[in-house]
Motif scaffolding. Structure first.
Motif, PDB file in Angstrom:
ATOM      1  N   HIS A  60      37.227  29.781  36.807  1.00 37.58           N
ATOM      2  CA  HIS A  60      38.688  30.120  36.478  1.00 37.58           C
ATOM      3  C   HIS A  60      39.555  28.873  36.620  1.00 37.58           C
ATOM      4  O   HIS A  60      39.064  27.749  37.196  1.00 37.58           O
ATOM      5  CB  HIS A  60      39.075  31.409  37.372  1.00 37.58           C
ATOM      6  CG  HIS A  60      39.194  31.025  38.710  1.00 37.58           C
ATOM      7  ND1 HIS A  60      40.129  30.158  39.240  1.00 37.58           N
ATOM      8  CD2 HIS A  60      38.189  31.225  39.787  1.00 37.58           C
ATOM      9  CE1 HIS A  60      39.728  30.150  40.640  1.00 37.58           C
ATOM     10  NE2 HIS A  60      38.796  30.743  41.127  1.00 37.58           N
ATOM     11  N   LEU A  65      41.436  33.988  39.661  1.00 39.93           N
ATOM     12  CA  LEU A  65      40.490  34.867  38.911  1.00 39.93           C
ATOM     13  C   LEU A  65      40.906  36.023  38.548  1.00 39.93           C
ATOM     14  O   LEU A  65      40.735  36.782  37.498  1.00 39.93           O
ATOM     15  CB  LEU A  65      38.947  34.907  39.494  1.00 39.93           C
ATOM     16  CG  LEU A  65      37.891  35.860  38.969  1.00 39.93           C
ATOM     17  CD1 LEU A  65      37.754  35.558  37.455  1.00 39.93           C
ATOM     18  CD2 LEU A  65      36.657  36.053  39.821  1.00 39.93           C
ATOM     19  N   VAL A  72      39.259  40.881  37.457  1.00 38.02           N
ATOM     20  CA  VAL A  72      38.910  39.595  36.528  1.00 38.02           C
ATOM     21  C   VAL A  72      40.129  39.885  35.557  1.00 38.02           C
ATOM     22  O   VAL A  72      40.260  40.903  34.914  1.00 38.02           O
ATOM     23  CB  VAL A  72      37.546  39.698  35.682  1.00 38.02           C
ATOM     24  CG1 VAL A  72      37.443  38.531  34.842  1.00 38.02           C
ATOM     25  CG2 VAL A  72      36.487  39.611  36.758  1.00 38.02           C
ATOM     26  N   GLN A  73      40.648  38.693  35.385  1.00 42.18           N
ATOM     27  CA  GLN A  73      42.065  38.481  34.545  1.00 42.18           C
ATOM     28  C   GLN A  73      41.521  38.787  32.941  1.00 42.18           C
ATOM     29  O   GLN A  73      40.284  38.269  32.639  1.00 42.18           O
ATOM     30  CB  GLN A  73      42.763  37.333  34.563  1.00 42.18           C
ATOM     31  CG  GLN A  73      43.307  37.032  35.762  1.00 42.18           C
ATOM     32  CD  GLN A  73      44.212  35.612  35.779  1.00 42.18           C
ATOM     33  OE1 GLN A  73      44.837  35.436  34.483  1.00 42.18           O
ATOM     34  NE2 GLN A  73      44.301  34.905  36.713  1.00 42.18           N
ATOM     35  N   TYR A  76      39.374  36.045  31.180  1.00 40.92           N
ATOM     36  CA  TYR A  76      37.800  35.953  31.532  1.00 40.92           C
ATOM     37  C   TYR A  76      37.194  37.147  31.152  1.00 40.92           C
ATOM     38  O   TYR A  76      36.039  36.988  30.740  1.00 40.92           O
ATOM     39  CB  TYR A  76      37.967  35.497  32.830  1.00 40.92           C
ATOM     40  CG  TYR A  76      38.959  34.381  33.452  1.00 40.92           C
ATOM     41  CD1 TYR A  76      38.654  33.085  32.742  1.00 40.92           C
ATOM     42  CD2 TYR A  76      39.879  34.426  34.298  1.00 40.92           C
ATOM     43  CE1 TYR A  76      39.650  32.158  32.927  1.00 40.92           C
ATOM     44  CE2 TYR A  76      40.640  33.399  34.606  1.00 40.92           C
ATOM     45  CZ  TYR A  76      40.479  32.261  33.978  1.00 40.92           C
ATOM     46  OH  TYR A  76      41.445  31.143  34.372  1.00 40.92           O
ATOM     47  N   LEU A  92      31.339  34.952  37.765  1.00 35.19           N
ATOM     48  CA  LEU A  92      32.561  34.348  37.833  1.00 35.19           C
ATOM     49  C   LEU A  92      32.950  34.306  39.538  1.00 35.19           C
ATOM     50  O   LEU A  92      33.433  35.123  40.160  1.00 35.19           O
ATOM     51  CB  LEU A  92      33.621  34.807  37.333  1.00 35.19           C
ATOM     52  CG  LEU A  92      33.561  35.068  35.796  1.00 35.19           C
ATOM     53  CD1 LEU A  92      33.161  36.548  35.417  1.00 35.19           C
ATOM     54  CD2 LEU A  92      34.892  34.891  35.153  1.00 35.19           C
ATOM     55  N   ASP A  94      35.039  33.335  42.596  1.00 35.14           N
ATOM     56  CA  ASP A  94      36.485  33.238  43.075  1.00 35.14           C
ATOM     57  C   ASP A  94      36.686  32.367  43.898  1.00 35.14           C
ATOM     58  O   ASP A  94      36.721  32.469  45.105  1.00 35.14           O
ATOM     59  CB  ASP A  94      36.959  34.891  43.404  1.00 35.14           C
ATOM     60  CG  ASP A  94      38.234  34.692  43.568  1.00 35.14           C
ATOM     61  OD1 ASP A  94      39.290  33.796  43.778  1.00 35.14           O
ATOM     62  OD2 ASP A  94      38.823  35.690  43.675  1.00 35.14           O
ATOM     63  N   TRP A 145      37.674  26.579  32.556  1.00 30.12           N
ATOM     64  CA  TRP A 145      38.894  26.470  32.110  1.00 30.12           C
ATOM     65  C   TRP A 145      39.808  26.036  32.622  1.00 30.12           C
ATOM     66  O   TRP A 145      39.989  26.108  34.041  1.00 30.12           O
ATOM     67  CB  TRP A 145      39.321  27.694  31.675  1.00 30.12           C
ATOM     68  CG  TRP A 145      38.653  28.353  30.642  1.00 30.12           C
ATOM     69  CD1 TRP A 145      39.067  28.748  29.165  1.00 30.12           C
ATOM     70  CD2 TRP A 145      37.401  29.647  31.051  1.00 30.12           C
ATOM     71  NE1 TRP A 145      37.791  29.433  28.760  1.00 30.12           N
ATOM     72  CE2 TRP A 145      36.901  30.065  29.806  1.00 30.12           C
ATOM     73  CE3 TRP A 145      36.892  29.593  32.162  1.00 30.12           C
ATOM     74  CZ2 TRP A 145      35.982  30.879  29.526  1.00 30.12           C
ATOM     75  CZ3 TRP A 145      35.836  30.667  32.185  1.00 30.12           C
ATOM     76  CH2 TRP A 145      35.295  31.211  30.827  1.00 30.12           C
ATOM     77  N   ARG A 237      43.133  31.790  24.657  1.00 31.11           N
ATOM     78  CA  ARG A 237      43.436  32.958  25.087  1.00 31.11           C
ATOM     79  C   ARG A 237      43.994  33.980  24.128  1.00 31.11           C
ATOM     80  O   ARG A 237      44.648  33.253  23.142  1.00 31.11           O
ATOM     81  CB  ARG A 237      44.550  32.905  26.150  1.00 31.11           C
ATOM     82  CG  ARG A 237      44.278  32.419  27.616  1.00 31.11           C
ATOM     83  CD  ARG A 237      45.355  32.043  28.506  1.00 31.11           C
ATOM     84  NE  ARG A 237      45.907  33.204  28.838  1.00 31.11           N
ATOM     85  CZ  ARG A 237      47.097  33.455  29.643  1.00 31.11           C
ATOM     86  NH1 ARG A 237      47.573  32.181  30.469  1.00 31.11           N
ATOM     87  NH2 ARG A 237      47.389  34.404  29.995  1.00 31.11           N
TER      88      ARG A 237
END
Length: 278
Positions: A60, A65, A72-73, A76, A92, A94, A145, A237
């Motif tokens: 992230h 994150l 999770v956003q 992602y 992922l 964190d 990212w 995005r």
């Protein structure tokens, strides 16, 4: 009457397709032993079945994150969905929440560094994956990212290789990393690495990223850069109108512009698919 019948058939077809569309599974939290007694919390998206699956460690950005009410956003989660479609598991870690920290976008708040703690998190995650029967040991890749992409660039340097963790990463992808420090250190990579950045990115530095890639030629594994002419930071995005950063949101960089670029977003999805299939 014929029109009504056709309309009804179309409605039923759309409803059937919608019902049959596989929703993105809920991620499962896994706990990874890391350095200094840290337990690294990570969110795992995995295809159904026993595998072994090619797996992507996803890093992230400085905003963290998780979202306000979700682990999770959406940005992602969106990429996890894309990668699942190609048969990849996605893990992922964190780096901030595991240390009970919030966003690390403001320089004065930055306690987790891309070149130090985040590389340690990457290596701990990789070692954990090598012990999982569902993960293909020789097909573990990296994607990151912004701040997470900077961590990717540090993690793939030859100097960062952990002899105890074999085999090495399959490949790496970095979305708009900050290349300014790496450009002055004679960066090179030991695994095929792809950089994706917008030419109008005034948060990171496209010119420094070009210098990093060009400087690695002849003494490095394959390194490639794609610069999107009209794109700004965060171009991949979804549904993010281009805007200037005001500096009031702790989860955003301190200055610059961010926003979706539809063409760059679409092309980057194809670039990622092809790079991971190598």
């Amino acid at each position: 009457m014929r029109f009504l019948s056709a309309a009804l058939s179309l409605t039923l077809l759309v409803a059937t397709c919608t019902a049959n569309a596989a929703p993105l599974p809920t991620p499962r939290q896994v706990d990874i032993p890391a350095a200094a007694s840290l337990t690294l919390h990570a969110q795992l998206y995995k295809p159904d079945g026993d595998g072994p699956f090619p797996t992507v460690i996803a890093l992230h950005g400085c905003g963290g994150l998780s979202g306000q009410s979700e682990p999770v956003q959406p940005r992602y989660r969106d990429w996890a969905e894309q990668l699942l479609k190609t048969g990849h598991a996605v893990l992922l870690p964190d780096s901030y929440g595991s240390r009970e920290l919030g966003p690390q976008c403001q320089v004065k708040e930055r306690r987790v560094l891309a070149r130090r703690e985040r590389v340690a998190d990457i290596n701990a995650t990789r070692q954990w994956l090598l012990q999982q029967s569902w993960a293909a040991r020789d097909r573990i890749s990296l994607i990151g990212w912004a701040n997470g992409a900077s961590a990717v660039l540090w993690a793939v340097r030859p100097q960062s290789l952990l002899r105890s963790a074999e085999p090495d990463f399959r490949s790496a992808i970095a979305f708009y990393p900050d290349c300014r420090i790496s450009s002055g250190l004679g960066w090179s990579t030991r695994v095929p690495t792809l950089l994706l950045i917008g030419a109008k990115d005034d948060v990171s530095s496209p010119s420094a990223c070009r210098q990093v890639v060009e400087g690695a030629r002849g003494r490095s594994a394959l390194a490639r850069i794609v610069v999107y002419p009209g794109a700004a930071h965060d171009f991949d995005r979804a549904n993010l109108p281009l805007r200037a950063i005001t500096g009031t949101d702790a989860a955003l960089p301190e200055r610059g512009h961010i926003g979706t670029d539809a063409e760059a977003r679409k092309d980057s999805q194809q670039q990622v698919t092809e790079w991971l299939a190598r």
